[in-house]
Design a protein around this motif. Structure first.
Motif, PDB file in Angstrom:
ATOM      1  N   GLU A 278      29.264 -29.424 -31.595  1.00 21.13           N
ATOM      2  CA  GLU A 278      29.973 -30.377 -32.346  1.00 21.13           C
ATOM      3  C   GLU A 278      30.429 -31.453 -33.400  1.00 21.13           C
ATOM      4  O   GLU A 278      30.427 -30.920 -33.856  1.00 21.13           O
ATOM      5  CB  GLU A 278      31.445 -30.535 -31.319  1.00 21.13           C
ATOM      6  N   ASP A 279      28.993 -32.674 -32.407  1.00 20.82           N
ATOM      7  CA  ASP A 279      28.613 -34.218 -33.355  1.00 20.82           C
ATOM      8  C   ASP A 279      27.370 -33.104 -34.504  1.00 20.82           C
ATOM      9  O   ASP A 279      27.969 -34.393 -35.254  1.00 20.82           O
ATOM     10  CB  ASP A 279      27.832 -34.883 -32.059  1.00 20.82           C
ATOM     11  N   ARG A 280      27.055 -32.439 -34.399  1.00 18.55           N
ATOM     12  CA  ARG A 280      25.883 -31.857 -35.289  1.00 18.55           C
ATOM     13  C   ARG A 280      26.501 -31.503 -36.163  1.00 18.55           C
ATOM     14  O   ARG A 280      25.750 -31.136 -37.509  1.00 18.55           O
ATOM     15  CB  ARG A 280      24.653 -31.421 -35.023  1.00 18.55           C
ATOM     16  N   VAL A 281      27.713 -30.213 -35.765  1.00 16.20           N
ATOM     17  CA  VAL A 281      28.235 -29.402 -36.799  1.00 16.20           C
ATOM     18  C   VAL A 281      29.071 -30.340 -37.937  1.00 16.20           C
ATOM     19  O   VAL A 281      29.149 -30.015 -39.515  1.00 16.20           O
ATOM     20  CB  VAL A 281      29.271 -28.242 -36.403  1.00 16.20           C
ATOM     21  N   SER A 282      29.823 -31.965 -37.226  1.00 10.61           N
ATOM     22  CA  SER A 282      30.841 -32.215 -37.501  1.00 10.61           C
ATOM     23  C   SER A 282      29.352 -33.235 -39.204  1.00 10.61           C
ATOM     24  O   SER A 282      30.317 -33.392 -39.626  1.00 10.61           O
ATOM     25  CB  SER A 282      31.384 -33.230 -36.795  1.00 10.61           C
ATOM     26  N   ALA A 283      28.626 -33.481 -37.814  1.00  7.62           N
ATOM     27  CA  ALA A 283      27.816 -34.277 -38.591  1.00  7.62           C
ATOM     28  C   ALA A 283      27.732 -33.722 -40.544  1.00  7.62           C
ATOM     29  O   ALA A 283      27.566 -34.337 -41.292  1.00  7.62           O
ATOM     30  CB  ALA A 283      26.146 -35.189 -38.395  1.00  7.62           C
ATOM     31  N   LEU A 284      26.915 -32.578 -40.345  1.00 12.77           N
ATOM     32  CA  LEU A 284      27.125 -31.544 -41.581  1.00 12.77           C
ATOM     33  C   LEU A 284      28.264 -31.139 -42.337  1.00 12.77           C
ATOM     34  O   LEU A 284      28.232 -31.177 -43.760  1.00 12.77           O
ATOM     35  CB  LEU A 284      26.647 -30.184 -41.218  1.00 12.77           C
ATOM     36  N   LEU A 285      29.236 -30.570 -41.805  1.00 13.03           N
ATOM     37  CA  LEU A 285      30.491 -30.614 -42.335  1.00 13.03           C
ATOM     38  C   LEU A 285      31.080 -31.236 -43.417  1.00 13.03           C
ATOM     39  O   LEU A 285      32.035 -32.091 -44.280  1.00 13.03           O
ATOM     40  CB  LEU A 285      30.799 -29.851 -41.639  1.00 13.03           C
TER      41      LEU A 285
END
Length: 534
Positions: A278-285
């Protein structure tokens, strides 16, 4: 198929015998299986060497389906157990090396799809003989928790070996503070772990833990817990809040569930940690400074696009104290997230998904797939999961660089939100197809935030209808929809054209408007659309 095919797959599907005189393709090599797809419309869109699931396909349509399967070079076609493909379809399939399979007796489409997914992943699933357990999709711990809850009639949590809560079932309102704290904090309280884990981990069968009281005087309800292991290797535990010791049959079911859970926990632990993902996807989004690093760690390249999934109440905060509602929505989002990842990857589309900020997002690769293919896969997904609770799927514009993911996410948000607000049968769309609708939704939000409503001629017509029980707004809308054709408009209202002309004259009088003026017509039609009347 190979000898190492999982047992569930071989028992879920049965081959259909070739018709008399039909011969398989000479010197044909065994066909690989690269993906699984579900029939959606007359034209198949799937990668080569896919297994095509003919859900709902009748006997009369099998020949056309096989022709499409041959065209896209599918490995196999699966039809329902009551379907007769006919000699022509079987002969065509044999000629081109495509296998026709039929669901075995008592097997559902979900079970067959789950079995094929396991085959694609090279995983051997245990078979319990309990249909509900055998149909749980690989790694879907929330679905497994709900099934166990139904089998033993008690709310359930599934935890990893470190007592972190991985999934939980429905019926949270029947549990105590330990269960609630466990879910919210994703871990059981330390003092409860210390007093219960030794007994659970040392037993090969479910252990009953009677009611107790914590050091600060709070009551703890009875529980049954069982370890999930493979030999000496511990994968986690299953916990159930119960009123008392389980009857023998329910204890047997829980024991069998623990055996099946080993496979699902193995699948889950093979995936990345949820919070990290979730943290990695949030960083992208979110377009954070560490977005390039996040893209690298997730294996996400460009071009790609962002997909946003909303339910009918995704952005509505839970009322104060509505813990059960919050947990239900949390579980639903996590299940949607797992299902979306599995569906896209099953269609051969590289994707990563996570639950972020009360929504589910996926990043789908456009390297080898067109946007139309991803849209088609999302439409299939929506048809599978949105039958009970409406699910809205929005696609953002393609991201050509890491910096573009934030814009694609914003687009996907707009598309999903617009679909939800507009309503109607369409539940999946790209932002590029929703320009006008999205502008109206955005403008309406600003108007409502400023506590503003209809004005001018449109307001006067609404007020007159409200006070007099008239139908002037209905008359106006019918006339606008008919592009000024009085006969057509009168027919839609069920009145004589002369009556309609009189009402139209009253529209001009009461509204103080000139309907021959294009600017005034536009203003009326604009407000009518903005405020959803007519």
């Amino acid at each position: 198929m190979h000898d190492e095919t999982p047992q569930l797959f071989t028992t879920a599907l049965t081959p259909i015998a070739l018709p008399l005189g039909a011969q398989p393709l000479a010197d044909a090599d065994p066909r690989p299986i690269q993906a699984v797809t579900i029939v959606d419309g007359a034209t198949l869109t799937c990668p080569p060497d896919a297994v095509v699931l003919g859900v709902g396909v009748q006997s009369s349509a099998v020949l056309a389906l096989v022709r499409e399967a041959v065209r896209v070079r599918a490995s196999a076609v699966v039809v329902g157990r009551a379907v007769d493909p006919g000699k022509a379809a079987a002969a065509l399939a044999a000629e081109h090396g495509t296998t026709i399979l039929r669901l075995a007796d008592g097997v559902t489409w979900q079970r067959a799809a789950t079995a094929i997914a396991s085959l694609l992943q090279g995983v051997r699933r245990p078979v319990s003989g309990i249909q509900a357990l055998d149909e749980v999709p690989d790694g879907d711990l929330y679905a497994l928790a709900d099934v166990i809850c139904d089998l033993i009639d008690a709310p359930v949590t599934i935890e990893d070996r470190n007592t972190h809560v991985l999934a939980f079932s429905a019926r949270q309102d029947e549990a105590d503070f330990v269960r609630i704290d466990s879910i919210l904090q994703r871990m059981r309280p330390h003092d409860y772990v210390e007093t219960s884990m030794d007994a659970v981990l040392s037993s090969p069968i479910p252990v009953y833990l009677p009611a107790s009281r914590t050091a600060d005087g709070r009551d703890v309800m009875p529980r049954v817990a069982v370890a999930v292991r493979d030999g000496m290797h511990l994968f986690g535990t299953i916990w159930a809040v119960v009123p008392g010791p389980l009857p023998a049959e329910q204890e047997r079911l829980l024991t069998e569930a623990a055996r099946v859970a080993e496979h699902h926990l193995r699948q889950a632990t093979a995936q990345e940690d949820t919070s990290y993902l979730e943290d990695r996807v949030s960083a992208l989004l979110d377009g954070r400074a560490d977005a390039p690093e996040a893209a690298s760690s997730l294996g996400v390249g460009t071009p790609a696009l962002v997909i946003c999934v909303e339910t009918s109440g995704s952005d509505v905060p839970a009322p104060a104290g509505d813990l059960a509602g919050y947990l239900t929505r949390l579980a639903w989002r996590n299940r949607i997230c797992s299902a979306l990842t599995m569906h896209l990857q099953g269609a051969g589309i590289p994707a990563v998904a996570a639950s972020v900020a009360h929504r589910v997002y996926a990043i789908a690769s456009l390297v080898q797939h067109a946007e139309t293919e991803i849209l088609a896969a999302c439409t299939q997904f929506n048809g599978l999961v949105g039958t009970r609770t409406p699910v809205y799927v929005g696609l953002g514009r393609p991201a050509l660089s890491v910096e573009d993911f934030r814009r694609s996410r914003e687009d996907a948000d707009v598309a999903a939100r617009t679909l939800r607000h507009v309503g109607g049968p369409r539940r999946v769309a790209s932002v590029s197809d929703l320009l006008v609708d999205s502008l109206f939704v955005e403008l309406k939000g600003k108007v409502e935030a400023g506590e503003r409503g209809p004005s001018g001629a449109y307001e006067r017509l609404l007020a007159y209808d409200r006070n007099r029980g008239a139908r002037l707004v209905e008359t106006l809308c019918a006339w606008l929809d008919a592009f000024g054709d009085v006969t057509t408009a009168a027919g839609s209202c069920g009145v004589h054209p002369n009556t309609f002309r009189y009402r139209l004259m009253r529209v001009e009088e009461i509204g103080e408007v000139d309907l021959t003026d294009p600017e005034e017509r536009f203003a009326l039609n604009f407000q009518r659309r903005l405020f959803r009347a007519g």
